[in-house]
Design a protein around this motif. Structure first.
Motif, PDB file in Angstrom:
ATOM      1  N   ALA A  42       0.835  -1.210   0.000  1.00  0.00           N
ATOM      2  CA  ALA A  42       0.000   0.000   0.000  1.00  0.00           C
ATOM      3  C   ALA A  42       0.866   1.255   0.000  1.00  0.00           C
ATOM      4  N   LEU A  43       1.912   1.262   0.824  1.00  0.00           N
ATOM      5  CA  LEU A  43       2.827   2.416   0.858  1.00  0.00           C
ATOM      6  C   LEU A  43       3.470   2.629  -0.504  1.00  0.00           C
ATOM      7  N   LEU A  44       3.971   1.573  -1.099  1.00  0.00           N
ATOM      8  CA  LEU A  44       4.674   1.705  -2.374  1.00  0.00           C
ATOM      9  C   LEU A  44       3.734   2.020  -3.527  1.00  0.00           C
ATOM     10  N   THR A  45       2.502   1.536  -3.451  1.00  0.00           N
ATOM     11  CA  THR A  45       1.511   1.891  -4.471  1.00  0.00           C
ATOM     12  C   THR A  45       1.313   3.400  -4.490  1.00  0.00           C
ATOM     13  N   GLU A  46       1.099   3.966  -3.320  1.00  0.00           N
ATOM     14  CA  GLU A  46       0.875   5.415  -3.224  1.00  0.00           C
ATOM     15  C   GLU A  46       2.143   6.198  -3.557  1.00  0.00           C
ATOM     16  N   THR A  47       3.282   5.743  -3.056  1.00  0.00           N
ATOM     17  CA  THR A  47       4.555   6.428  -3.316  1.00  0.00           C
ATOM     18  C   THR A  47       4.849   6.482  -4.814  1.00  0.00           C
ATOM     19  N   ASN A  48       4.648   5.377  -5.491  1.00  0.00           N
ATOM     20  CA  ASN A  48       4.933   5.335  -6.926  1.00  0.00           C
ATOM     21  C   ASN A  48       3.906   6.107  -7.740  1.00  0.00           C
ATOM     22  N   ARG A  49       2.639   6.105  -7.322  1.00  0.00           N
ATOM     23  CA  ARG A  49       1.634   6.925  -8.005  1.00  0.00           C
ATOM     24  C   ARG A  49       2.015   8.393  -7.913  1.00  0.00           C
ATOM     25  N   GLN A  50       2.435   8.815  -6.722  1.00  0.00           N
ATOM     26  CA  GLN A  50       2.869  10.201  -6.541  1.00  0.00           C
ATOM     27  C   GLN A  50       4.099  10.514  -7.382  1.00  0.00           C
ATOM     28  N   ALA A  51       5.018   9.559  -7.494  1.00  0.00           N
ATOM     29  CA  ALA A  51       6.222   9.769  -8.301  1.00  0.00           C
ATOM     30  C   ALA A  51       5.866  10.001  -9.764  1.00  0.00           C
ATOM     31  N   VAL A  52       4.994   9.176 -10.310  1.00  0.00           N
ATOM     32  CA  VAL A  52       4.579   9.345 -11.709  1.00  0.00           C
ATOM     33  C   VAL A  52       3.923  10.714 -11.893  1.00  0.00           C
ATOM     34  N   THR A  67      16.005  19.750 -22.306  1.00  0.00           N
ATOM     35  CA  THR A  67      15.430  20.310 -21.081  1.00  0.00           C
ATOM     36  C   THR A  67      14.344  19.388 -20.542  1.00  0.00           C
ATOM     37  N   GLN A  68      13.521  18.850 -21.426  1.00  0.00           N
ATOM     38  CA  GLN A  68      12.468  17.933 -20.983  1.00  0.00           C
ATOM     39  C   GLN A  68      13.065  16.702 -20.302  1.00  0.00           C
ATOM     40  N   ILE A  69      14.100  16.148 -20.891  1.00  0.00           N
ATOM     41  CA  ILE A  69      14.740  14.978 -20.292  1.00  0.00           C
ATOM     42  C   ILE A  69      15.354  15.351 -18.952  1.00  0.00           C
ATOM     43  N   ARG A  70      16.034  16.493 -18.901  1.00  0.00           N
ATOM     44  CA  ARG A  70      16.647  16.959 -17.650  1.00  0.00           C
ATOM     45  C   ARG A  70      15.569  17.153 -16.579  1.00  0.00           C
ATOM     46  N   GLN A  71      14.447  17.762 -16.952  1.00  0.00           N
ATOM     47  CA  GLN A  71      13.359  17.982 -15.993  1.00  0.00           C
ATOM     48  C   GLN A  71      12.840  16.650 -15.440  1.00  0.00           C
ATOM     49  N   ALA A  72      12.666  15.680 -16.307  1.00  0.00           N
ATOM     50  CA  ALA A  72      12.147  14.383 -15.865  1.00  0.00           C
ATOM     51  C   ALA A  72      13.134  13.677 -14.946  1.00  0.00           C
ATOM     52  N   VAL A  73      14.412  13.661 -15.310  1.00  0.00           N
ATOM     53  CA  VAL A  73      15.410  12.983 -14.484  1.00  0.00           C
ATOM     54  C   VAL A  73      15.566  13.688 -13.144  1.00  0.00           C
ATOM     55  N   HIS A  74      15.602  15.009 -13.164  1.00  0.00           N
ATOM     56  CA  HIS A  74      15.710  15.746 -11.892  1.00  0.00           C
ATOM     57  C   HIS A  74      14.485  15.490 -11.011  1.00  0.00           C
ATOM     58  N   ALA A  75      13.313  15.393 -11.596  1.00  0.00           N
ATOM     59  CA  ALA A  75      12.111  15.081 -10.808  1.00  0.00           C
ATOM     60  C   ALA A  75      12.199  13.675 -10.226  1.00  0.00           C
ATOM     61  N   TRP A  76      12.708  12.715 -11.001  1.00  0.00           N
ATOM     62  CA  TRP A  76      12.927  11.351 -10.499  1.00  0.00           C
ATOM     63  C   TRP A  76      13.847  11.409  -9.276  1.00  0.00           C
ATOM     64  N   ILE A  77      14.969  12.112  -9.428  1.00  0.00           N
ATOM     65  CA  ILE A  77      15.965  12.184  -8.360  1.00  0.00           C
ATOM     66  C   ILE A  77      15.410  12.885  -7.131  1.00  0.00           C
ATOM     67  N   THR A  78      14.727  13.991  -7.326  1.00  0.00           N
ATOM     68  CA  THR A  78      14.128  14.714  -6.199  1.00  0.00           C
ATOM     69  C   THR A  78      13.133  13.825  -5.478  1.00  0.00           C
ATOM     70  N   ASN A  79      12.328  13.119  -6.229  1.00  0.00           N
ATOM     71  CA  ASN A  79      11.354  12.212  -5.637  1.00  0.00           C
ATOM     72  C   ASN A  79      12.055  11.102  -4.853  1.00  0.00           C
ATOM     73  N   ALA A  80      13.069  10.500  -5.441  1.00  0.00           N
ATOM     74  CA  ALA A  80      13.803   9.416  -4.770  1.00  0.00           C
ATOM     75  C   ALA A  80      14.499   9.927  -3.517  1.00  0.00           C
ATOM     76  N   GLU A  81      15.044  11.119  -3.577  1.00  0.00           N
ATOM     77  CA  GLU A  81      15.741  11.681  -2.415  1.00  0.00           C
ATOM     78  C   GLU A  81      14.802  12.040  -1.282  1.00  0.00           C
ATOM     79  N   SER A  82      13.531  12.234  -1.585  1.00  0.00           N
ATOM     80  CA  SER A  82      12.594  12.599  -0.517  1.00  0.00           C
ATOM     81  C   SER A  82      12.370  11.435   0.444  1.00  0.00           C
ATOM     82  N   GLN A  83      12.561  10.202  -0.019  1.00  0.00           N
ATOM     83  CA  GLN A  83      12.418   9.006   0.819  1.00  0.00           C
ATOM     84  C   GLN A  83      13.394   7.933   0.332  1.00  0.00           C
ATOM     85  N   PRO A  84      14.698   8.152   0.508  1.00  0.00           N
ATOM     86  CA  PRO A  84      15.660   7.201  -0.060  1.00  0.00           C
ATOM     87  C   PRO A  84      15.526   5.776   0.475  1.00  0.00           C
ATOM     88  N   ALA A  85      15.213   5.623   1.737  1.00  0.00           N
ATOM     89  CA  ALA A  85      15.079   4.269   2.296  1.00  0.00           C
ATOM     90  C   ALA A  85      13.866   3.554   1.718  1.00  0.00           C
TER      91      ALA A  85
END
Length: 189
Positions: A42-52, A67-85
């Motif tokens: 349940a946690l990962l379902t919600e976490t991944n929905r929010q990431a997308v 720029t579009q690719i950079r924006q997407a990758v930076h958003a991926w990284i920012t999202n991953a860094e918000s909850q790395p564990a």
């Protein structure tokens, strides 16, 4: 669950720990989840929905393709860094779990594939000679970003430390085809 995974890791997280942190009862836990794996799913379902949603919203389809690719990758990284564990648990723990977790893994991967293919289907990218990203290439991008994220977190690094490399790899993978003569040599047997 997220707090316990962050502090202890999934393998050391127990239902008792989850209910203690949630300041609730076992009864309430079991009214919502059949077991700790269901809670993680349940946690990962919600976490991944929010990431997308976050990654999709971060990309300006009228910006230059790089720029579009950079924006997407930076958003991926920012999202991953918000909850790395939690991200690490998603990458490392889920493959070893039961059917519900494996089903979630397939569903989430499909949602990321769809997101990448949708984000790559813009007038700006088409005008740069970039066709909609193939399913196979989207899988390679997702797998590469996931493994880079996991290895960085496991080694004690910050995901943002690999941001430039992740962007460069994504640009190389998703950018327009190389000019004739600049194609990589075919692999031999």
């Amino acid at each position: 669950m997220a707090a316990s995974v962050t502090d202890l890791g999934y393998s050391a997280t127990t239902v008792a720990e989850i209910v203690r942190r949630a300041r609730t009862s076992r009864r309430t836990f079991y009214e919502n989840f059949s077991d700790r794996e269901a809670c993680l799913v349940a946690l990962l379902t919600e976490t991944n929905r929010q990431a997308v949603d976050t990654i999709s919203a971060a990309v300006d389809p009228s910006a230059a393709w790089e720029t579009q690719i950079r924006q997407a990758v930076h958003a991926w990284i920012t999202n991953a860094e918000s909850q790395p564990a939690v991200m690490l648990s998603w990458i490392r723990d889920v493959p070893a779990l039961g059917l519900a977790a494996r089903r979630l893994q397939r569903e989430v991967t499909e949602s990321f594939i769809t997101m990448i293919r949708t984000l790559s289907d813009t007038a700006e990218l088409r005008s740069a000679g970039i066709a909609m990203v193939s399913r196979q290439r989207a899988i390679m991008l997702i797998g590469g970003l996931r493994e880079l994220t996991a290895m960085t977190v496991e080694s004690g690094g910050r995901i943002s430390d690999v941001s430039a490399e992740a962007v460069d790899a994504a640009v190389a993978l998703l950018g327009p085809p190389s000019a004739p003569g600049n194609q990589p040599a075919a692999l031999s047997d």
